[in-house]
Scaffold this motif. Structure first.
Motif, PDB file in Angstrom:
ATOM      1  N   TRP A 186       0.719  -1.198  -0.083  1.00  0.00           N
ATOM      2  CA  TRP A 186      -0.048   0.086   0.004  1.00  0.00           C
ATOM      3  C   TRP A 186       0.884   1.395   0.237  1.00  0.00           C
ATOM      4  CZ3 TRP A 186      -4.930   0.719  -1.244  1.00  0.00           C
ATOM      5  CH2 TRP A 186      -5.740  -0.516  -1.260  1.00  0.00           C
ATOM      6  N   GLY A 187       2.055   1.136   0.163  1.00  0.00           N
ATOM      7  CA  GLY A 187       2.907   2.201   0.201  1.00  0.00           C
ATOM      8  C   GLY A 187       3.137   2.704  -1.308  1.00  0.00           C
ATOM      9  N   PRO A 188       3.465   1.940  -2.177  1.00  0.00           N
ATOM     10  CA  PRO A 188       3.385   2.430  -3.634  1.00  0.00           C
ATOM     11  C   PRO A 188       2.119   2.843  -4.232  1.00  0.00           C
ATOM     12  CG  PRO A 188       4.545   0.311  -3.469  1.00  0.00           C
ATOM     13  CD  PRO A 188       4.086   0.476  -2.007  1.00  0.00           C
ATOM     14  N   ILE A 189       1.013   2.067  -3.636  1.00  0.00           N
ATOM     15  CA  ILE A 189      -0.441   2.527  -4.044  1.00  0.00           C
ATOM     16  C   ILE A 189      -0.788   3.926  -3.499  1.00  0.00           C
ATOM     17  CG2 ILE A 189      -2.616   2.078  -3.757  1.00  0.00           C
ATOM     18  CD1 ILE A 189      -2.092  -1.145  -3.453  1.00  0.00           C
ATOM     19  N   ALA A 190      -0.500   4.310  -2.477  1.00  0.00           N
ATOM     20  CA  ALA A 190      -0.635   5.711  -1.781  1.00  0.00           C
ATOM     21  C   ALA A 190       0.028   6.661  -2.671  1.00  0.00           C
ATOM     22  CB  ALA A 190      -0.270   5.795  -0.636  1.00  0.00           C
ATOM     23  N   HIS A 191       1.550   6.349  -3.135  1.00  0.00           N
ATOM     24  CA  HIS A 191       2.243   7.094  -4.168  1.00  0.00           C
ATOM     25  C   HIS A 191       1.791   7.263  -5.319  1.00  0.00           C
ATOM     26  CE1 HIS A 191       6.774   8.230  -5.196  1.00  0.00           C
ATOM     27  NE2 HIS A 191       5.770   8.982  -5.837  1.00  0.00           N
ATOM     28  N   LYS A 192       0.961   6.068  -6.106  1.00  0.00           N
ATOM     29  CA  LYS A 192       0.325   5.993  -7.294  1.00  0.00           C
ATOM     30  C   LYS A 192      -0.977   7.221  -7.254  1.00  0.00           C
ATOM     31  CE  LYS A 192      -2.381   2.808  -7.933  1.00  0.00           C
ATOM     32  NZ  LYS A 192      -2.849   1.300  -8.310  1.00  0.00           N
TER      33      LYS A 192
END
Length: 347
Positions: free
Chosen positions: A259-265
């Motif tokens: 979910w880190g990369p998802i939030a960044h996305k």
């Protein structure tokens, strides 16, 4: 061998004709006959005791050949074996059939999901009929921009197949011996870690296809977490039943790292319909995995009625179904990623 044949002939001559079958049975190794019986939980050695609420229909220390043949027999692992074996062939089919094509369904998804987030509904993403109506396959050569690389897709499909196959093998063969059970369990844990890592790698690669720095950072992080999880799973106490919640928590933490990369996305591409659609799919993937883990850890429903779900319906079987569902939802997300990057490239 000759002595056994002579003994059998002599014994048959001394037996009455109607007792010859029982005489022959007396000559068979009793140890082998015992191993091929299905036994109750209380009769198991400690290394096979994983769930006291599944009371019966266990295979215990069967010869390897018979354990393999039991794939077609009825016991409390039959559905565990076949759910993930069928799942393996589903993903093998997706690999062979969809490897050089993508589904032209993103525009329909955009129209349904991104015009109004207030009108979002789960049924609109899970409507199989509606999805298949837009699932006309489009050759990559017809895309306006050069097609983005497909290796992250194949990494995911390979990870899913590895996880499903090792899981089936674990449930089929662990009854052979303690050493075999140890190997199979750790392969199973490695398979789960592989599925989680390879599910996150494509979302990282395609989200940050135009940003090598963040792509490298996030990829290295998830690979390190996956390796750490595998190493933790090698600790002997990790496989013990009383550490069921610890095992679940370790895999959940690794999954939530995605979910880190998802939030960044969302912060970087929040206005792009594909970013919203893929996030929705990833949310449902996590829901599938999360529900499956809760069922696995709490051993529902068999804890409510021990012995009633030995063959059909116990928690591990339900967990398997949720794993397949979650993996397939992630496959749909990757299809949207591919359409997005093939359509816009790095603009």
């Amino acid at each position: 061998m000759e002595e056994r044949k002579v003994s059998c002939i002599l014994l048959e001559k001394t037996c009455k004709s109607d007792d010859k079958h029982s005489c022959r049975e007396a000559l068979l190794p009793k140890e082998k006959k015992k191993k091929l019986e299905l036994v109750n939980y209380d009769s198991l050695p400690d290394y096979l005791k994983h769930n006291e609420f599944v009371v019966g229909h266990y295979r215990c220390e069967w010869p390897l050949k018979d354990a393999i043949h039991s794939v077609f027999a009825i016991h409390n692992e039959t559905i565990n074996v076949w759910t993930h074996l069928i799942g393996f062939f589903i993903f093998l089919t997706l690999t062979l059939y969809g490897g050089n094509k993508i589904p032209a369904m993103a525009e329909a998804l955009y129209a349904r999901q991104t015009n109004s987030l207030a009108g979002f509904s789960i049924s609109s993403l899970t409507n199989t009929t509606g999805f298949m109506n837009h699932y006309q396959m489009t050759n990559l050569s017809s895309q306006p921009n050069p097609a983005i690389t497909r290796w992250p897709l194949f990494v995911f499909l390979g990870g899913a197949m590895f996880c499903l196959l090792t899981s089936s093998a674990c449930h089929l063969l662990s009854c052979h011996s303690e050493h075999t059970s140890y190997i199979m369990l750790h392969l199973d844990y490695a398979g789960i870690s592989t599925l989680i890592v390879t599910s996150i790698v494509p979302q990282i690669y395609y989200t940050f296809a135009c940003d090598p720095f963040y792509r490298a950072v996030y990829t290295a992080t998830i690979l390190a977490l996956g390796l750490l999880t595998v190493l933790i799973s090698l600790i002997p106490v990790f496989e013990k039943p009383e550490f069921r919640f610890v095992r679940s928590l370790v895999f959940v933490i690794m999954g939530l790292s995605g979910w880190g990369p998802i939030a960044h996305k969302l912060a970087s591409y929040g206005g792009e319909p594909a970013a919203l659609v893929t996030t929705m799919y990833e949310f449902f993937m996590n829901v599938c995995y999360g529900v499956g883990v809760v069922i696995y850890a709490t051993r529902i429903p068999e804890r409510w009625r021990p012995g009633k779900f030995d063959l059909v319906g116990h928690s591990h079987q339900l967990f398997h179904l949720f794993v397949i569902a979650g993996a397939y939802v992630q496959y749909l997300a990757i299809m949207v990623y591919l359409e997005w990057r093939d359509r816009v490239g790095c603009t």
